[in-house]
Design a protein around this motif. Structure first.
Motif, PDB file in Angstrom:
ATOM      1  N   ASN A  59       0.827  -1.213   0.000  1.00 34.72           N
ATOM      2  CA  ASN A  59       0.000   0.000   0.000  1.00 34.72           C
ATOM      3  C   ASN A  59       0.862   1.264   0.000  1.00 34.72           C
ATOM      4  OD1 ASN A  59      -2.608  -1.032  -0.148  1.00 34.72           O
ATOM      5  ND2 ASN A  59      -2.774  -1.296   2.071  1.00 34.72           N
TER       6      ASN A  59
ATOM      7  N   TRP B 108      -7.773  13.870   2.171  1.00 32.90           N
ATOM      8  CA  TRP B 108      -7.214  12.526   1.991  1.00 32.90           C
ATOM      9  C   TRP B 108      -5.777  12.474   2.509  1.00 32.90           C
ATOM     10  CZ3 TRP B 108      -3.133  10.642  -1.052  1.00 32.90           C
ATOM     11  CH2 TRP B 108      -3.063   9.246  -1.148  1.00 32.90           C
TER      12      TRP B 108
ATOM     13  N   LYS C  77      -5.692  12.358   6.311  1.00 33.17           N
ATOM     14  CA  LYS C  77      -5.953  11.003   6.844  1.00 33.17           C
ATOM     15  C   LYS C  77      -4.730  10.099   6.654  1.00 33.17           C
ATOM     16  CE  LYS C  77      -9.838  10.362   4.561  1.00 33.17           C
ATOM     17  NZ  LYS C  77     -11.080   9.688   4.075  1.00 33.17           N
TER      18      LYS C  77
ATOM     19  N   GLU D 110      -5.853  -2.096   8.344  1.00 30.86           N
ATOM     20  CA  GLU D 110      -7.224  -1.963   7.823  1.00 30.86           C
ATOM     21  C   GLU D 110      -7.535  -0.511   7.477  1.00 30.86           C
ATOM     22  OE1 GLU D 110      -9.925  -3.682  10.576  1.00 30.86           O
ATOM     23  OE2 GLU D 110      -9.111  -5.717  10.407  1.00 30.86           O
ATOM     24  N   THR D 111      -7.101   0.408   8.337  1.00 29.80           N
ATOM     25  CA  THR D 111      -7.317   1.835   8.051  1.00 29.80           C
ATOM     26  C   THR D 111      -6.590   2.247   6.790  1.00 29.80           C
ATOM     27  OG1 THR D 111      -7.475   2.261  10.423  1.00 29.80           O
ATOM     28  CG2 THR D 111      -7.113   4.164   8.994  1.00 29.80           C
TER      29      THR D 111
ATOM     30  N   ASP E 140      -5.765   0.330   4.308  1.00 31.68           N
ATOM     31  CA  ASP E 140      -6.447  -0.293   3.166  1.00 31.68           C
ATOM     32  C   ASP E 140      -7.524   0.632   2.610  1.00 31.68           C
ATOM     33  OD1 ASP E 140      -4.939  -2.568   3.205  1.00 31.68           O
ATOM     34  OD2 ASP E 140      -6.392  -3.777   4.316  1.00 31.68           O
ATOM     35  N   THR E 141      -8.297   1.210   3.507  1.00 23.25           N
ATOM     36  CA  THR E 141      -9.376   2.116   3.096  1.00 23.25           C
ATOM     37  C   THR E 141      -8.817   3.340   2.389  1.00 23.25           C
ATOM     38  OG1 THR E 141     -10.701   1.375   4.989  1.00 23.25           O
ATOM     39  CG2 THR E 141     -11.342   3.454   3.926  1.00 23.25           C
ATOM     40  N   ILE E 142      -7.751   3.909   2.973  1.00 23.75           N
ATOM     41  CA  ILE E 142      -7.134   5.107   2.380  1.00 23.75           C
ATOM     42  C   ILE E 142      -6.541   4.785   1.012  1.00 23.75           C
ATOM     43  CG2 ILE E 142      -5.218   6.743   2.664  1.00 23.75           C
ATOM     44  CD1 ILE E 142      -5.737   6.596   5.691  1.00 23.75           C
TER      45      ILE E 142
ATOM     46  N   MET F  53      -7.586   2.530  -1.058  1.00 24.62           N
ATOM     47  CA  MET F  53      -8.692   2.381  -2.016  1.00 24.62           C
ATOM     48  C   MET F  53      -9.226   3.749  -2.446  1.00 24.62           C
ATOM     49  SD  MET F  53     -10.831  -0.904  -0.535  1.00 24.62           S
ATOM     50  CE  MET F  53     -12.069  -0.695  -1.827  1.00 24.62           C
ATOM     51  N   GLU F  54      -9.324   4.675  -1.480  1.00 23.52           N
ATOM     52  CA  GLU F  54      -9.799   6.031  -1.805  1.00 23.52           C
ATOM     53  C   GLU F  54      -8.863   6.718  -2.797  1.00 23.52           C
ATOM     54  OE1 GLU F  54     -10.099   8.061   1.877  1.00 23.52           O
ATOM     55  OE2 GLU F  54     -11.918   7.018   2.534  1.00 23.52           O
TER      56      GLU F  54
END
Length: 840
Positions: free
Chosen positions: A37, A61, A64, A128-129, A131-133, A135-136
């Motif tokens: 990532n 973004w 974060k 996990e956090t 991963d979300t970022i 994807m965004e």
């Protein structure tokens, strides 16, 4: 700035061996995903940094991303630190078989096992956090390559100028025009004159003034003006030159063809070419174009304007004009010329007082003066002028539209790590005197300088920012001309602060419970406060830098407080002769920079020695400090131990000789009898250290072994310029490159020779005898300044010292015999050639 944090994390992940990953119980796949990532993010983060200027969603973004990156960095740093300390513990106890040691080691091992569980869970949650970022990220369509020019437009300049709108710069104008008109047989074929300065300082205006001067017009056969900007493309510049020479847009695109036509047009002619707004730092960018211009007549000149001194050097500038800010009077004339245009004298009267304050705010920057003057020329009420004075400049639309982009161009031309170094300066208030060496150490603490030769890297970064005009008001060393201190222009500071406002903050107000402003984001990581106590809301932030500057106050770092500051990399306390209680210091496991300045009472706990990551320990001005932590040798990563003005310090712990990373130890005490087991009693303790400092203060205890005093043990200190000797009675010279030598409080020193042959303790005085030294031999051939303070028994300064050809200043204070000898004709004759003599 998220990119440096991402790079740091990838470096940390690379440090984790496969064995260490296995110890984290099944998170090896999570770590692999983290790496994947972060690598994907790193590829596009530069584009994101540029786009955040105009796109709010991108900025959110990035915020974060920074949050989770900092959290991951803390987790990994904690694990690496614990692993390294565990290895050190194993080495320490390898030869110790006592049961007590075994029990202690087992406890440490149990703690490490518990920590593995904690870190494993943290990595899973943070993965996990992330991963979300990650994807965004895909929704923004970031590009892996980006150019500044796609985000911030460079204004196209022309040679036209209204001379009625120009104020001041007479000295600069005369210098430039004289350089243009001068003819010399020694001049190169292509004579390049560079005007260097920050954005908005008036480089283009000065070039226009010279370009349109009547004498210049008649001196040159051809004049050409080209706005270069970014990128530096030879074909575009050649096309612009050719169009200026022929008044026709060329219908060719081949560089070879255009250069041939340029040679035909300029051959045998004397030309003036202005290359305005040059940014390139690649010599080959204009090599072919430069060669094509050599066909012209001798006396041809090129004016180049740039924000970067490095560009001027790379382009081959023969002369460099560093353009400074306008004087107060010039600033006022320029501002009023625009702001008061069309107003009667009576109408202007009511604006004069507030207008002068607004001019002060611009700090001599012509573009700011013009922009604000233009804005206020349309305002007819005093209240409107007052609002402009009270507001942050970046809250004014016109300023943001005209001045802000100009300064941002310089910022976004930096590499990502230099942006981070520069934005960190937003921590300081306006008009703050920045100590260069201190700033480099702060950068080091945040991981901006890598892991090897950090001081050299920091020096390089600082000089790059200097050459790009981000700093000003330099104070330089009189001995080697190196920059010691500087400031940042107020408006540059405003610009940098607007960029770093979500990360750096300066807080100063009356009551910590009633702030004048509210911290609107939890992403602030670096804070400098001037308060009597730390406000409660500060402790809710995950601070990495906490700098406290206050007057005559006490500070207690208890266990409860320290557990809220566990993310700190920098803790700097300047308490103005207050007291410090540091019982909770052991909890700051990430700490790299620990600074205690001007503190009356402080006791250094042995827990300080458990701070494995500590790089800098600065105790300057802790005048009542009697002892350093005895286990200081455990600070294996310590690079700088700063202990000047610690007048009560009794000795240096013996463990200092184990600090293999140490680069600076600016004071050393040679302890005498009574400290043999725990203190350094000889300069021999320093001989294996790689000290690389410019100044050193040596203090002598009650030493009886003359071999302990051999300065030759310091011969590895190649860069030493300034040596201070306190409480010495024996002087041995061993520094052929020394420029500054100070002696202080040597109340029993009588004779000064250069070769020691015997020792006696009569009247507690060390005497020296020497064989005759050849009169042609000069001791310390580079000595610039010699200071003798409180040496009442000293009979004479050796002729070999006095005849040093570089000696410029001799200072004698409270030296009775020397003072009297100076009154004699023979004594004065020995000093007469020294330019400056100060005798008290």
């Amino acid at each position: 700035m998220a990119e440096p944090v991402v790079s740091t994390i990838l470096t940390q992940l690379a440090l984790l061996t496969s064995q260490e990953l296995k110890l984290l119980w099944g998170v090896d796949k999570e770590v692999e995903k983290l790496i994947s990532n972060f690598q994907a993010i790193q590829a596009v983060i530069e584009d994101a940094e540029y786009r955040q200027v105009k796109e709010l969603a991108v900025r959110h973004w990035l915020d974060k991303l920074k949050e989770v990156s900092y959290d991951i960095d803390d987790v990994l740093d904690k694990w690496i630190t614990t692993s390294k300390k565990f290895q050190m513990k194993k080495v320490e106890n390898a030869s110790k078989l006592w049961k007590k040691v075994s029990i202690s080691f087992d406890c440490f091992f149990c703690k490490k096992v518990s920590l593995r569980h904690e870190i494993a869970f943290s990595i899973r949650d943070l993965k996990e956090t992330l991963d979300t970022i990650a994807m965004e990220k895909n929704s923004f369509n970031f590009s892996p390559t980006v150019s500044t020019s796609t985000q911030l437009e460079h204004k196209i300049t022309t040679s036209f100028i209204d001379l009625l709108e120009v104020q001041g710069r007479d000295d600069y104008k005369n210098t430039l025009i004289n350089l243009l008109l001068i003819e010399s047989s020694q001049a190169p074929i292509i004579h390049i004159i560079s005007i260097v300065g920050m954005g908005g300082i008036g480089k283009t205006t000065l070039a226009r003034i010279a370009f349109n001067d009547d004498k210049v017009n008649t001196h040159f056969d051809k004049k050409i003006w080209v706005c270069v900007s970014v990128p530096f493309v030879e074909t575009n510049i050649a096309k612009a030159i050719l169009e200026s020479l022929t008044d026709v847009a060329p219908n060719v695109s081949e560089l070879e063809t255009m250069l041939r036509k340029i040679r035909q047009s300029l051959e045998g002619k004397k030309f003036l070419l202005v290359l305005d707004d040059v940014w390139t730092e690649t010599p080959d960018d204009w090599k072919q174009l430069k060669n094509s211009l050599k066909c012209a007549s001798k006396g041809s000149k090129i004016i180049m304007t740039t924000r970067k001194e490095s560009t001027a050097k790379i382009m081959g500038a023969t002369n460099m004009i560093p353009l400074g800010k306008l004087s107060d009077n010039e600033s006022w004339l320029l501002f009023t010329q625009i702001a008061f245009f069309g107003k009667t004298k009576e109408k202007c009267e009511k604006f004069i007082d507030i207008g002068r304050k607004i001019v002060d705010k611009c700090k001599g920057l012509p573009l700011a003066l013009k922009t604000l003057g233009s804005l206020l020329s349309l305002k007819s009420e005093v209240e409107e002028w007052q609002r402009a004075l009270d507001s942050n400049l970046w809250g004014i639309d016109k300023i943001e539209a005209e001045l802000f982009p100009t300064l941002l161009l310089s910022y976004y031309d930096l590499s990502s790590i230099l942006k981070k170094c520069l934005s960190y300066c937003a921590l300081f208030p306006k008009d703050y005197v920045i100590e260069k060496d201190a700033l480099i150490k702060l950068w080091m603490a945040q991981g901006y300088l890598g892991n090897e030769e950090m001081e050299l890297v920091g020096e390089k970064y600082f000089n790059t920012l200097v050459m790009r005009s981000f700093f000003q008001d330099f104070e330089k060393s009189e001995y080697d001309n190196n920059i010691i201190r500087c400031k940042m222009h107020d408006i540059v500071h405003d610009c940098i602060q607007s960029i770093a406002k979500n990360e750096c903050s300066y807080i100063e107000f009356e009551s910590p419970t009633m702030p004048q402003f509210e911290i609107s984001t939890k992403s602030i990581r670096h804070v400098l406060i001037k308060l009597s106590s730390i406000p409660p809301y500060i402790l809710n932030l995950k601070l990495r830098s906490l700098v406290v500057e206050t007057e005559r106050n006490d500070f207690t770092l208890n266990t409860s407080l320290s557990k809220k500051l566990t993310c700190l990399r920098t803790l700097a306390l300047n308490l103005g002769w207050g007291k410090a209680n540091l019982e909770g210091i052991k909890n700051l496991i990430h700490l790299r920079h620990f600074e205690l300045h001007s503190i009356t009472t402080v006791i250094l706990s042995e827990a300080l020695c458990d701070l494995y990551n500590l790089r800098t320990l600065d105790l300057t001005g802790c005048w009542n400090l009697r002892k350093l932590a005895q286990g200081i040798g455990k600070l294996v990563n310590l690079r700088h131990l700063l202990i000047l003005r610690t007048f009560s310090l009794e000795y240096i712990p013996k463990g200092v000789e184990r600090l293999s990373c140490l680069r600076t130890l600016n004071k050393f005490i040679i302890a005498g009898d009574g400290y043999n087991k725990k203190a350094c009693t000889s300069l021999d303790c320093l001989k294996n250290l790689k000290l690389n400092q410019r100044s050193l203060e040596l203090e002598l205890g009650n030493v009886r072994d003359i071999n302990a005093l051999k300065l030759a043990y310091l011969e590895s200190m190649k860069n030493l310029l300034d040596l201070v000797l306190r409480k010495w009675r024996h002087i041995n010279i061993a520094f052929p490159k020394l420029k500054v030598l100070r002696f202080g409080y040597l109340t029993e020193w009588k004779e000064w020779h250069f070769e020691t042959s015997e020792y006696t303790d009569e009247d507690s005085t060390i005497f020296e005898t020497s064989e005759c030294i050849d009169e042609d031999i000069t001791i310390m051939p580079y000595l610039h300044f010699l200071s003798m303070i409180d040496c009442p028994e000293l009979k004479a300064i050796p002729d070999q010292i006095l005849r040093t050809p570089t000696l410029q200043h001799l200072e004698i204070s409270d030296c009775d015999i020397l003072r009297e000898s100076y009154k004699t004709e023979d004594g004065r004759s020995k000093f007469s050639h020294i330019p400056k003599i100060t005798i008290d």
